[in-house]
Design an enzyme around this catalytic site. Structure first.
Site, PDB file in Angstrom:
ATOM      1  N   ALA A 244       6.392   3.913  -7.619  1.00  0.00           N
ATOM      2  CA  ALA A 244       7.620   4.681  -7.400  1.00  0.00           C
ATOM      3  C   ALA A 244       8.752   4.149  -8.283  1.00  0.00           C
ATOM      4  O   ALA A 244       9.564   4.928  -8.801  1.00  0.00           O
ATOM      5  CB  ALA A 244       8.009   4.627  -5.924  1.00  0.00           C
TER       6      ALA A 244
ATOM      7  N   GLY B  38       0.790  -1.228   0.000  1.00  0.00           N
ATOM      8  CA  GLY B  38       0.000   0.000   0.000  1.00  0.00           C
ATOM      9  C   GLY B  38       0.820   1.274   0.000  1.00  0.00           C
ATOM     10  O   GLY B  38       0.263   2.367   0.110  1.00  0.00           O
ATOM     11  N   LEU B  39       2.145   1.154  -0.117  1.00  0.00           N
ATOM     12  CA  LEU B  39       2.973   2.364  -0.091  1.00  0.00           C
ATOM     13  C   LEU B  39       3.444   2.777  -1.495  1.00  0.00           C
ATOM     14  O   LEU B  39       4.301   3.648  -1.625  1.00  0.00           O
ATOM     15  CB  LEU B  39       4.179   2.175   0.831  1.00  0.00           C
ATOM     16  CG  LEU B  39       3.883   2.157   2.331  1.00  0.00           C
ATOM     17  CD1 LEU B  39       5.135   1.843   3.131  1.00  0.00           C
ATOM     18  CD2 LEU B  39       3.308   3.498   2.792  1.00  0.00           C
TER      19      LEU B  39
ATOM     20  N   ASP C 299      -2.091   7.319  -7.314  1.00  0.00           N
ATOM     21  CA  ASP C 299      -0.746   6.907  -6.878  1.00  0.00           C
ATOM     22  C   ASP C 299       0.334   7.558  -7.739  1.00  0.00           C
ATOM     23  O   ASP C 299       1.290   8.144  -7.219  1.00  0.00           O
ATOM     24  CB  ASP C 299      -0.614   5.376  -6.931  1.00  0.00           C
ATOM     25  CG  ASP C 299      -1.477   4.681  -5.890  1.00  0.00           C
ATOM     26  OD1 ASP C 299      -2.218   5.379  -5.171  1.00  0.00           O
ATOM     27  OD2 ASP C 299      -1.415   3.444  -5.799  1.00  0.00           O
TER      28      ASP C 299
END
Ligand code: MEV
Length: 309
Positions: A107, A101-102, A148
């Site tokens: 990224a 969930g990060l 996101d």
């Protein structure tokens, strides 16, 4: 050689409902990050992709067509108008736990896009970075909202509504969050797909739950922008009640939420797709250490205390 980084992210309010057009709030988490390095490779060999964290190495041409690393590199090279495949090594690593969930996958994509742009000396706007990353999000998530890639690209707290112009949030008074990992990995696309099937079966019920979640995001925005972050606690608890109702919580998440509240957090909820992954808890400076300790004792695999500014 070029190196680029991208932070993790945390959804503060509005996950899942954001996929259905309701507003959500997210912030970058700078304590964890993905890194991409691009350097010259063997002459005539093309692009070599390397992800040592997951023991994965592959020439671009041999990677499965839909592989997220292949897609992001191919799309970025085409956006940069690099006509023939360059001889480079693209290496990625990340301190962001995967499927928690990060925003680990997101990224990684952002850092690759930026790393390639710097390597070839061709500037790319944030908008272009976010767009390129969104294409890959569709492979990871199925029907992503775009929140996101937006928060990780812009590295600022955002108030996000799908397909609308980005609004960054002015945080009038900084506040602290404890982010605790259940250690249960849960791919976003599974939870997002389950919610979609439930929504298709009971659209009225789910739309009204999404409406309630959207209202919470609006109230949270007011609290953040007017400098009243303490108001976020009850809003988090209310958001969590609704996340339970759409069936994305889990016993592990509930255990950590209860532990955080018992230790003095002002509010707590799951963050991200749910089922596993992380919880976030609103903590004052004086109880932050106590909440962190209790979360670790309560089974959290990792706890990060971060300030939202
Ligand atoms: C995932 O971080 C957030 C979700 O709302 C999915 C999305 O918005 O794409 C669950």
């Amino acid at each position: 050689m070029s190196t680029a980084y991208a932070p993790g992210k945390s959804i503060l309010f509005g996950e899942h409902a954001v996929v259905y057009g309701r507003p959500a709030i997210a912030a970058p988490v700078q304590q964890v990050r993905a890194e991409a390095t691009v350097q010259p490779g063997k002459a005539g060999a093309g692009v070599f992709l390397s992800a040592p964290d997951v023991n994965w190495d592959c020439y671009l041409a041999n990677a499965p067509k839909e592989h997220p690393l292949r897609v992001i590199v191919t799309n970025t090279l085409s956006r940069l108008q690099i006509a023939s495949e360059p001889d480079i090594v693209v290496r990625v690593s990340s301190t962001i736990p995967m499927a928690c969930g990060l925003g680990s996958g997101t990224a990684v994509s952002v850092s690759i896009v930026r790393g390639l742009a710097v390597y070839f000396g061709i500037p790319l706007s944030n908008e272009a970075v976010s767009e390129l990353t969104f294409e890959v999000e569709k492979i990871y998530h199925g029907t992503p909202s775009g929140i996101d890639n937006t928060v990780i690209t812009y590295e600022k707290p955002v108030y996000f509504v799908k397909s609308k112009t980005l609004e960054t949030l002015a945080v009038r008074k900084p506040f602290r969050l404890a982010i605790a990992d259940t250690g249960v990995c849960s791919p976003t696309w599974v939870a997002v797909g389950d919610v979609r099937r439930s929504w298709e079966r009971a659209p009225h019920r789910y739309d009204s739950l999404f409406d309630e979640i959207g209202n919470i995001s609006r109230l949270a925005r007011q609290a953040i922008e007017s400098g009243n972050p303490d108001e976020l606690g009850p809003l988090m608890n209310e958001n969590q009640r609704l996340l339970r109702a759409i069936d994305v919580s889990s016993p592990e998440l509930e255990t950590l939420i209860e532990a955080a509240l018992r230790a003095g957090a002002m509010g707590a909820k799951l963050s991200g797709a749910g089922r596993g992954g992380n919880i976030i808890a609103l903590v004052s400076e004086s109880v932050a250490w106590q909440v962190e300790k209790v979360l670790r004792e309560g089974g959290a695999h990792n706890v990060i205390v971060t300030e939202i500014t």
